[in-house]
Design an enzyme around this catalytic site. Structure first.
Site, PDB file in Angstrom:
ATOM      1  N   ARG A   1      74.157  60.101  58.063  1.00 45.30           N
ATOM      2  CA  ARG A   1      73.429  60.814  59.124  1.00 45.30           C
ATOM      3  C   ARG A   1      71.974  60.400  59.111  1.00 45.30           C
ATOM      4  O   ARG A   1      71.329  60.417  58.056  1.00 45.30           O
ATOM      5  CB  ARG A   1      73.476  62.323  58.870  1.00 45.30           C
ATOM      6  CG  ARG A   1      74.755  62.955  59.194  1.00 45.30           C
ATOM      7  CD  ARG A   1      74.645  64.440  59.398  1.00 45.30           C
ATOM      8  NE  ARG A   1      73.794  65.178  58.469  1.00 45.30           N
ATOM      9  CZ  ARG A   1      73.618  66.482  58.535  1.00 45.30           C
ATOM     10  NH1 ARG A   1      74.209  67.185  59.488  1.00 45.30           N
ATOM     11  NH2 ARG A   1      72.855  67.111  57.675  1.00 45.30           N
TER      12      ARG A   1
ATOM     13  N   THR B   1      67.429  62.489  63.537  1.00 44.28           N
ATOM     14  CA  THR B   1      68.257  62.843  64.709  1.00 44.28           C
ATOM     15  C   THR B   1      69.542  63.565  64.311  1.00 44.28           C
ATOM     16  O   THR B   1      70.179  64.200  65.146  1.00 44.28           O
ATOM     17  CB  THR B   1      68.657  61.581  65.495  1.00 44.28           C
ATOM     18  OG1 THR B   1      69.507  60.778  64.648  1.00 44.28           O
ATOM     19  CG2 THR B   1      67.436  60.764  65.894  1.00 44.28           C
TER      20      THR B   1
ATOM     21  N   ASP C   1      74.050  69.010  49.650  1.00 43.69           N
ATOM     22  CA  ASP C   1      74.454  67.653  50.067  1.00 43.69           C
ATOM     23  C   ASP C   1      75.655  67.221  49.230  1.00 43.69           C
ATOM     24  O   ASP C   1      75.534  66.963  48.031  1.00 43.69           O
ATOM     25  CB  ASP C   1      73.278  66.690  49.875  1.00 43.69           C
ATOM     26  CG  ASP C   1      73.586  65.320  50.460  1.00 43.69           C
ATOM     27  OD1 ASP C   1      74.615  64.723  50.065  1.00 43.69           O
ATOM     28  OD2 ASP C   1      72.822  64.849  51.306  1.00 43.69           O
TER      29      ASP C   1
ATOM     30  N   ASP D   1      75.435  63.756  47.388  1.00 44.25           N
ATOM     31  CA  ASP D   1      74.539  63.794  46.232  1.00 44.25           C
ATOM     32  C   ASP D   1      75.162  64.556  45.069  1.00 44.25           C
ATOM     33  O   ASP D   1      75.027  64.168  43.906  1.00 44.25           O
ATOM     34  CB  ASP D   1      73.205  64.446  46.611  1.00 44.25           C
ATOM     35  CG  ASP D   1      72.305  63.494  47.386  1.00 44.25           C
ATOM     36  OD1 ASP D   1      72.585  62.279  47.392  1.00 44.25           O
ATOM     37  OD2 ASP D   1      71.320  63.968  47.983  1.00 44.25           O
TER      38      ASP D   1
HETATM   39  C1  PRP Z   1      77.409  64.053  55.062  1.00 46.70           C
HETATM   40  C2  PRP Z   1      78.873  64.449  55.005  1.00 46.70           C
HETATM   41  C3  PRP Z   1      79.373  64.054  56.349  1.00 46.70           C
HETATM   42  C4  PRP Z   1      78.197  64.305  57.237  1.00 46.70           C
HETATM   43  C5  PRP Z   1      78.451  65.577  57.977  1.00 46.70           C
HETATM   44  O1  PRP Z   1      77.264  62.709  54.854  1.00 46.70           O
HETATM   45  O2  PRP Z   1      79.560  63.879  53.939  1.00 46.70           O
HETATM   46  O3  PRP Z   1      79.774  62.686  56.414  1.00 46.70           O
HETATM   47  O4  PRP Z   1      77.048  64.431  56.402  1.00 46.70           O
HETATM   48  O5  PRP Z   1      77.445  65.820  58.887  1.00 46.70           O
HETATM   49  P1  PRP Z   1      77.707  65.861  60.446  1.00 46.70           P
HETATM   50  O6  PRP Z   1      78.925  66.688  60.669  1.00 46.70           O
HETATM   51  O7  PRP Z   1      76.459  66.546  60.950  1.00 46.70           O
HETATM   52  O8  PRP Z   1      77.834  64.476  60.955  1.00 46.70           O
HETATM   53  P2  PRP Z   1      75.829  62.005  54.726  1.00 46.70           P
HETATM   54  O9  PRP Z   1      75.351  61.601  56.075  1.00 46.70           O
HETATM   55  O10 PRP Z   1      74.920  62.899  53.948  1.00 46.70           O
HETATM   56  O11 PRP Z   1      76.152  60.662  53.963  1.00 46.70           O
HETATM   57  P3  PRP Z   1      76.608  60.472  52.440  1.00 46.70           P
HETATM   58  O12 PRP Z   1      77.996  61.049  52.311  1.00 46.70           O
HETATM   59  O13 PRP Z   1      76.586  58.986  52.283  1.00 46.70           O
HETATM   60  O14 PRP Z   1      75.636  61.185  51.553  1.00 46.70           O
HETATM   61  N1  URA Z   2      76.178  67.073  54.877  1.00 47.41           N
HETATM   62  C1  URA Z   2      76.233  67.679  53.680  1.00 47.41           C
HETATM   63  O1  URA Z   2      76.531  67.052  52.663  1.00 47.41           O
HETATM   64  N2  URA Z   2      75.954  68.987  53.628  1.00 47.41           N
HETATM   65  C2  URA Z   2      75.636  69.714  54.713  1.00 47.41           C
HETATM   66  O2  URA Z   2      75.407  70.939  54.597  1.00 47.41           O
HETATM   67  C3  URA Z   2      75.583  69.055  55.954  1.00 47.41           C
HETATM   68  C4  URA Z   2      75.875  67.727  56.005  1.00 47.41           C
END
Ligand code: PRP
Ligand code: URA
Length: 210
Positions: free
Chosen positions: A105, A109, A201, A204
């Protein structure tokens, strides 16, 4: 509510999600619990797998008995956090193939930025289990399903651990044919598009990054 939305009610899932929410839960335990929840949700999500009768010789006699028929399964985690759910589903169907969809994400945005997509072939003949523990705005899940459909995927199930109402609405509206399995439906998104109360997160916490 859309018939294709299934919110988990099992007390074991509820209990384990509470453990994930706790900020004191460390990486090792967090990973383990994500895997366990995926397995419990997978048990439900795979309950419509077709069976076919086969002939088996028991030590006593020959019998006709049901086994899962030839339908092929593709497990597709959304990177990164979806990776944490893969072992739980693989423990249920160890012969499944695994594809990957990479996206993150954008911090400002909150829109998904795709960077990778590799799916097992032939994708159109497979039951696809799309995995991501978090359904927040829904942007990532909608984009992932778009990518899968563009490559021919049809029978898609999306599995998450926590969903926000906003994301659930967005995904079910964009893709009403996709069955959506949710461990818990949380209250809302905050101004940073994080799920409240959520678990922080997920990527993380699974990988120990910050
Ligand atoms: C997180 C999560 C989803 C996304 C959800 O990933 O694992 O993929 O956010 O958010 P959304 O419904 O608003 O799209 P992130 O973008 O943090 O990436 P990562 O898993 O690589 O940390
Ligand atoms: N992605 C995450 O990992 N946690 C949230 O709460 C939203 C998006």
């Amino acid at each position: 509510m859309n018939n294709n939305i299934i919110i988990m009610e099992h007390p074991l899932i509820k209990h384990k999600i509470s453990l994930l929410r706790d900020k004191r839960t460390g990486t090792n335990e967090f990973r383990q619990i994500v895997e366990e929840i995926a397995m419990l949700e997978g048990y439900e999500a795979l309950s419509d797998l077709p069976l076919e009768d086969v002939e088996i010789d028991t030590p006593i006699e020959t019998c006709i008995t049901p086994m899962i028929s030839g339908r092929k399964i593709a497990i597709v985690p959304i990177l990164r956090a979806g990776l944490g759910m893969v072992p739980g589903i693989l423990s249920l169907c160890p012969t499944a193939k695994v594809g990957h969809i990479g996206m993150y994400r954008d911090e400002t945005t909150h829109e998904p930025v795709p960077y990778y997509c590799k799916l097992p072939r032939p994708i159109e003949e497979r039951t696809i289990i799309l995995l991501d523990p978090m359904l927040a705005t829904g942007g990532s899940a909608v984009d992932a399903v778009n990518q899968i459909k563009k490559l021919g995927g049809k029978n898609i199930k999306f599995m998450c651990i926590i969903a926000a109402p906003e994301g659930l609405e967005k995904l079910s509206t964009a893709h009403p044919d996709v069955q959506i399995y949710v461990g818990n439906l949380d209250r809302e998104l905050n101004s940073d598009a994080y799920i409240c109360p959520g678990l922080g997160d997920a990527g993380d916490r699974i990988f120990g990054t910050k």
